[in-house]
Design a protein around this motif. Structure first.
Motif, PDB file in Angstrom:
ATOM      1  N   ASP A  50      56.760  70.486  26.190  1.00 29.45           N
ATOM      2  CA  ASP A  50      57.890  70.574  25.248  1.00 29.45           C
ATOM      3  C   ASP A  50      59.152  71.047  25.956  1.00 29.45           C
ATOM      4  O   ASP A  50      60.250  70.537  25.717  1.00 29.45           O
ATOM      5  CB  ASP A  50      57.558  71.533  24.097  1.00 29.45           C
ATOM      6  N   VAL A  51      59.004  72.025  26.836  1.00 29.76           N
ATOM      7  CA  VAL A  51      60.157  72.541  27.584  1.00 29.76           C
ATOM      8  C   VAL A  51      60.722  71.466  28.495  1.00 29.76           C
ATOM      9  O   VAL A  51      61.939  71.257  28.571  1.00 29.76           O
ATOM     10  CB  VAL A  51      59.754  73.794  28.392  1.00 29.76           C
ATOM     11  N   ILE A  52      59.849  70.760  29.200  1.00 29.82           N
ATOM     12  CA  ILE A  52      60.293  69.715  30.127  1.00 29.82           C
ATOM     13  C   ILE A  52      61.002  68.584  29.384  1.00 29.82           C
ATOM     14  O   ILE A  52      62.093  68.144  29.768  1.00 29.82           O
ATOM     15  CB  ILE A  52      59.090  69.151  30.917  1.00 29.82           C
ATOM     16  N   SER A  89      60.024  64.466  21.732  1.00 30.84           N
ATOM     17  CA  SER A  89      58.631  64.040  21.729  1.00 30.84           C
ATOM     18  C   SER A  89      58.367  63.089  22.881  1.00 30.84           C
ATOM     19  O   SER A  89      59.287  62.553  23.508  1.00 30.84           O
ATOM     20  CB  SER A  89      58.302  63.327  20.410  1.00 30.84           C
ATOM     21  N   ILE A  90      57.079  62.873  23.176  1.00 29.38           N
ATOM     22  CA  ILE A  90      56.700  61.886  24.179  1.00 29.38           C
ATOM     23  C   ILE A  90      57.197  60.508  23.768  1.00 29.38           C
ATOM     24  O   ILE A  90      57.673  59.720  24.593  1.00 29.38           O
ATOM     25  CB  ILE A  90      55.167  61.879  24.366  1.00 29.38           C
ATOM     26  N   GLU A 128      60.720  55.899  24.915  1.00 27.99           N
ATOM     27  CA  GLU A 128      61.762  54.964  24.474  1.00 27.99           C
ATOM     28  C   GLU A 128      62.893  54.912  25.496  1.00 27.99           C
ATOM     29  O   GLU A 128      63.414  53.838  25.819  1.00 27.99           O
ATOM     30  CB  GLU A 128      62.288  55.407  23.104  1.00 27.99           C
ATOM     31  N   GLN A 129      63.269  56.061  26.028  1.00 29.26           N
ATOM     32  CA  GLN A 129      64.322  56.105  27.040  1.00 29.26           C
ATOM     33  C   GLN A 129      63.875  55.444  28.345  1.00 29.26           C
ATOM     34  O   GLN A 129      64.650  54.732  28.983  1.00 29.26           O
ATOM     35  CB  GLN A 129      64.731  57.559  27.312  1.00 29.26           C
ATOM     36  N   GLN A 159      48.574  62.996  28.297  1.00 28.03           N
ATOM     37  CA  GLN A 159      49.013  61.902  27.430  1.00 28.03           C
ATOM     38  C   GLN A 159      50.287  61.256  27.951  1.00 28.03           C
ATOM     39  O   GLN A 159      50.401  60.022  27.989  1.00 28.03           O
ATOM     40  CB  GLN A 159      49.244  62.421  26.010  1.00 28.03           C
ATOM     41  N   LEU A 160      51.243  62.085  28.390  1.00 27.54           N
ATOM     42  CA  LEU A 160      52.493  61.527  28.925  1.00 27.54           C
ATOM     43  C   LEU A 160      52.227  60.704  30.172  1.00 27.54           C
ATOM     44  O   LEU A 160      52.709  59.562  30.288  1.00 27.54           O
ATOM     45  CB  LEU A 160      53.473  62.652  29.257  1.00 27.54           C
TER      46      LEU A 160
END
Length: 440
Positions: free
Chosen positions: A166-168, A185-186, A191-192, A227-228
């Motif tokens: 979350d921090v990253i 969120s992931i 999306e980016q 997950q990321l």
């Protein structure tokens, strides 16, 4: 901009227009040597071509570049035009706590390999793995500097302080969106990465992984990193993630391969000539034979070599010969480095390391199992050995397959450290008699 950086930029431009288009070998030679200031005649003589042929290759290349860049390119203004293009098209960069790599030693082959993987535009994730101090961080920074022109965004982050995901993400998303993102969120990050060409570098991956018997397991509270990383590796996008660490995260090895969008590079030690350069920059003069001895003992680890250079200066008056004569030793700074890695191991892995360090000859999994670990299952033993190998702490001099007849080895400096640690911390344990008997 160096010649190789310019070639990478041109290849990227060509592929952005036509994915099958790329500089040919002769075009690359003409481009690079023109960049260095050589004349067509000098290039022709060096490579045994006719002058007119080299001139024709150059003229054709300058015409193509003129069409791509929308500005006339010639032999005379090549550097000026490309530097102007790079300045105008430079993306957003955030280097975080990236280290200074003004003094960068060798690793040219590794850099070339990594650049080739990334310039293909199909590599989505790369892992750079190896023992602590082997040069993973320096390589990641140098690589990012050399390929930054291929990306709209370059973001380098250290995980050494174990930030949560979350921090990253909340730190990175505002850079990519140029706004105060509320949906950290992931999903929003992916999306980016799909719509923008981004280079993300996460250093010190081991800080969010567990120590213990199985390598690559995430600490509690950090499982969302898995997950990321999985989504970046598996989903289609135009960005690239680079991870550095002492071991691969879970699921990464299964995804990586020669024809996969996920690639892994394991770093090994430097050569004696590079060691000689490191020592020279520390003010020490060493023969190649002396450097070979240092490389053999420290496994070519650049950080260990730099620490050794400091010890040689402060305790041995800069005399490498005297340092080598006094015998192998693990000095304080290197001891601290190895302590941090050894403390991450499970009791079983530590016991294996002690046994291998004492049984310097004939150390095989079968002997280890029968003489000291009969109560441990074959699965547990293989799991522990694989984890130690993954962390670059043991190796099999023949195959790394860890069959029953494999000969298990430690780098000399690591073996010396483990033996001294054993004597310091376990000399009163009843296990010492068992281990000594096993050696005999």
């Amino acid at each position: 901009m160096k010649g190789q950086e310019a070639i990478a930029l041109i290849d990227n431009l060509l592929q952005s227009l036509n994915k099958k288009q790329k500089l040919t070998d002769i075009q690359s030679r003409v481009f690079l040597e023109t960049w260095e200031g050589d004349s067509y005649q000098e290039i022709a003589d060096r490579h045994k071509y006719e002058h007119d042929y080299i001139k024709q290759v150059g003229s054709h290349l300058w015409r193509n570049l003129s069409q791509i860049l929308g500005e006339k390119v010639s032999k005379q203004n090549l550097q000026a035009v490309l530097r102007h293009y790079q300045d105008c098209s430079a993306g957003i960069q955030d280097w975080g706590e990236a280290i200074d790599v003004s003094y960068f030693y060798n690793r040219l082959q590794e850099l070339e390999t990594l650049e080739t993987w990334i310039s293909s535009n199909s590599t989505r994730a790369i892992g750079i793995f190896g023992l602590g101090g082997i040069g993973k961080t320096s390589l990641s920074v140098k690589l990012a500097q050399q390929i930054q022109s291929q990306f709209e965004f370059v973001i380098w982050r250290s995980l050494q302080q174990a930030p949560t995901l979350d921090v990253i993400v909340s730190n990175i998303l505002p850079i990519l969106t140029n706004s105060s993102a509320t949906n950290n969120s992931i999903l929003a990050l992916m999306e980016q990465l799909r719509h923008k060409r981004c280079l993300l570098i996460f250093d010190n991956l081991e800080s969010i992984l567990q120590g213990g018997n199985r390598s690559g397991q995430y600490q509690q509270g950090y499982e969302d990193y898995r997950q990321l990383f999985a989504r970046i590796a598996d989903e289609t996008h135009q960005s690239c993630l680079i991870l550095t660490g002492r071991e691969q995260p879970g699921g990464f090895a299964a995804r990586s391969g020669e024809n996969s969008p996920v690639r892994s590079l394991k770093l090994f030690g430097l050569s004696p000539p590079v060691c000689q350069k490191i020592l020279a920059d520390k003010g020490l003069k060493a023969t190649l034979l002396q450097c070979q001895a240092l490389v053999n003992y420290f496994g070519g680890n650049p950080l260990a070599l730099k620490l050794a250079a400091t010890t040689i200066q402060t305790l041995f008056g800069g005399d490498i010969h005297v340092f080598l004569l006094q015998g192998n030793t693990v000095f304080s700074d290197l001891w601290d480095l190895l302590d941090r890695q050894f403390d991450r191991l499970s009791p079983l892995q530590q016991q294996i390391m002690y046994w291998i360090a004492i049984n310097q000859e004939g150390a095989t999994p079968a002997k280890l199992k029968s003489e000291i670990l009969p109560q441990v299952s074959g699965r547990q033993l293989m799991e522990a050995l694989e984890a130690l190998a993954e962390r670059s702490l043991i190796f099999d001099e023949r195959s790394l397959n860890y069959t029953a007849s494999s000969s298990l080895m430690l780098q000399p400096a690591i073996g010396e450290y483990v033996r001294e640690r054993f004597l310091e911390r376990n000399c009163r344990s009843s296990n010492i008699e068992l281990l000594i008997n096993a050696r005999n």
